[in-house]
Design a protein around this motif. Structure first.
Motif, PDB file in Angstrom:
ATOM      1  N   GLU A  68     -35.570  82.608  48.980  1.00 64.57           N
ATOM      2  CA  GLU A  68     -35.085  83.974  48.725  1.00 64.57           C
ATOM      3  C   GLU A  68     -35.210  84.868  49.946  1.00 64.57           C
ATOM      4  O   GLU A  68     -34.318  85.660  50.244  1.00 64.57           O
ATOM      5  N   GLY A 109     -20.135  88.447  44.828  1.00 59.56           N
ATOM      6  CA  GLY A 109     -20.940  87.998  45.944  1.00 59.56           C
ATOM      7  C   GLY A 109     -21.276  89.061  46.961  1.00 59.56           C
ATOM      8  O   GLY A 109     -21.808  88.753  48.035  1.00 59.56           O
ATOM      9  N   GLY A 111     -23.326  91.674  46.366  1.00 61.92           N
ATOM     10  CA  GLY A 111     -24.660  92.241  46.158  1.00 61.92           C
ATOM     11  C   GLY A 111     -24.742  93.320  45.104  1.00 61.92           C
ATOM     12  O   GLY A 111     -25.640  94.166  45.143  1.00 61.92           O
ATOM     13  N   THR A 114     -27.972  92.915  42.977  1.00 62.50           N
ATOM     14  CA  THR A 114     -29.120  93.268  43.821  1.00 62.50           C
ATOM     15  C   THR A 114     -29.244  94.779  43.935  1.00 62.50           C
ATOM     16  O   THR A 114     -30.345  95.341  43.824  1.00 62.50           O
ATOM     17  N   TYR A 313     -19.674  88.238  53.095  1.00 59.42           N
ATOM     18  CA  TYR A 313     -20.340  88.440  51.809  1.00 59.42           C
ATOM     19  C   TYR A 313     -21.829  88.121  51.930  1.00 59.42           C
ATOM     20  O   TYR A 313     -22.220  87.023  52.336  1.00 59.42           O
ATOM     21  N   GLU A 315     -24.194  87.599  49.721  1.00 57.06           N
ATOM     22  CA  GLU A 315     -24.733  86.517  48.895  1.00 57.06           C
ATOM     23  C   GLU A 315     -24.479  85.162  49.542  1.00 57.06           C
ATOM     24  O   GLU A 315     -25.373  84.303  49.592  1.00 57.06           O
ATOM     25  N   THR A 316     -23.272  84.954  50.059  1.00 59.63           N
ATOM     26  CA  THR A 316     -22.944  83.690  50.707  1.00 59.63           C
ATOM     27  C   THR A 316     -23.772  83.496  51.970  1.00 59.63           C
ATOM     28  O   THR A 316     -24.272  82.396  52.255  1.00 59.63           O
ATOM     29  N   SER A 318     -26.733  84.741  52.577  1.00 54.42           N
ATOM     30  CA  SER A 318     -28.103  84.468  52.175  1.00 54.42           C
ATOM     31  C   SER A 318     -28.290  83.007  51.781  1.00 54.42           C
ATOM     32  O   SER A 318     -29.245  82.338  52.217  1.00 54.42           O
ATOM     33  N   TYR A 319     -27.377  82.492  50.962  1.00 56.80           N
ATOM     34  CA  TYR A 319     -27.487  81.097  50.544  1.00 56.80           C
ATOM     35  C   TYR A 319     -27.355  80.155  51.741  1.00 56.80           C
ATOM     36  O   TYR A 319     -28.062  79.139  51.835  1.00 56.80           O
TER      37      TYR A 319
END
Length: 352
Positions: A68, A109, A111, A114, A313, A315-316, A318-319
């Motif tokens: 995370e 994606g 956020g 969040t 993006y 989220e992408t 971060s992953y």
């Protein structure tokens, strides 16, 4: 606003809360929300970690941390937190009319969830800072749109479940439900001083369901002192449909919905354009890596590549970085490189 301000100013009795990785809490329960509110992610110190070259398992502190990592301040998050703070501050002590609601909209994606959760955490912290810690107070409720949405019963269920209210005729037969939990919900929300209700996934409402859903939500709002934060892709249009349907809006056709797509403030989360904002986000991720051999500025030097891989993006991104960091630890390479990033799927433009 810096990263530390993402986290609420926790009172002394809460500052000892979780500083180590824990099982991700279910936010749609009171206990889960409190656990998430009090959780403080902390990067492990390399000097306290397994020595370089040690084979580690999935429960290694660095492996769990890189699942995370720390929250990164994106432009949408910074602006959204500022706007939400102003809106919630002005609504807290008003005695006439409904409290103002907010909408979190944007691309998948980008956020949105969040942002909604951080707004909730910040408001929860503000209440405890002002009034002290009270285990009987529930300032924030976090829900997702229920899978069944017909009638008051189905809309009441997620509220009852969050608050821990028994909503069955027979506790031993969990499928036998009561007729309607609205009255107990209203009573309890007033008793525990709930002021903010976050409803995520509002985009799941079908057009035919919007009017009845908002009738119910406004009914609760008329009898409590709550503000809603409605979150989802296309949430602005859902709110517009609710506000300007035929039975609600008695306005001339040339006015009705023609000018305003929402009569609630919209907090927008979108892809980050390539430029200084993107560089700052990439640099923040890089600064948070806890690897033995990662060379500083490597990711920053790959900033354009990362934007192409992720479309901007968060989220992408971060992953992608989290997977690469875990892979680097597991394989012992201890560095995130372009070669490693090339081997990880993002779901946006992957070439098979």
């Amino acid at each position: 606003m810096n990263r530390e301000e993402l986290l609420p100013s926790l009172p002394p009795t809460v500052t000892e809360a979780v500083t180590r990785p824990i099982t991700p809490p279910l936010l749609t329960t009171k206990e889960g929300w409190y656990a998430a509110y009090a959780r403080h992610l902390k990067a492990p110190d390399l000097s306290d970690c397994a020595p370089r070259g040690t084979r580690v398992g999935p429960l290694d502190p660095r492996m769990m941390y890189h699942a995370e990592m720390l929250p990164v301040m994106t432009p949408a998050l910074e602006r959204g937190l500022k706007d939400a703070r102003r809106l919630l501050r002005v609504s807290r002590f008003r005695s006439v009319g409904r409290s103002i609601d907010m909408v979190v909209d944007g691309d998948r994606g980008a956020g949105k969830s969040t942002l909604a959760i951080q707004i909730g955490r910040g408001f929860h912290g503000m209440v405890e800072t002002d009034f002290g810690v009270d285990p009987d107070r529930v300032p924030v409720i976090y829900l997702t749109v229920p899978p069944e949405r017909e009638g008051n019963l189905n809309w009441a269920m997620p509220f009852a479940q969050f608050l821990g209210l028994d909503h069955t005729l027979n506790p031993k037969e969990r499928t036998r439900r009561t007729a309607d939990m609205t009255e107990p919900i209203v009573h309890v929300m007033n008793e525990v001083k709930t002021q903010l209700v976050i409803i995520d996934g509002i985009d799941r409402l079908r057009r035919s369901e919007i009017a009845d859903a908002f009738d119910y939500l406004e009914c609760l709002q008329d009898r409590t002192r709550i503000s809603y934060l409605l979150c989802g892709t296309g949430a602005r249009d859902v709110v517009h449909e609710a506000a300007y349907d035929d039975k609600r809006a008695r306005l001339p056709k040339e006015i009705k919905g023609a000018k305003f797509r929402s009569d609630r403030p919209v907090l927008w989360a979108g892809a980050i354009r390539y430029g200084e904002d993107w560089h700052r986000v990439v640099e923040a991720f890089e600064d948070d890596l806890v690897l033995y051999d990662h060379k500083p500025k490597t990711l920053l030097g790959l900033s354009k590549y990362l934007h192409k891989r992720t479309g901007g993006y968060i989220e992408t991104l971060s992953y992608l970085i989290c997977q690469a960091a875990q892979e680097a630890i597991e394989t012992g390479t201890e560095a995130v490189t372009k070669l490693l990033l090339d081997d990880i799927r993002t779901g946006r433009g992957d070439v098979l």
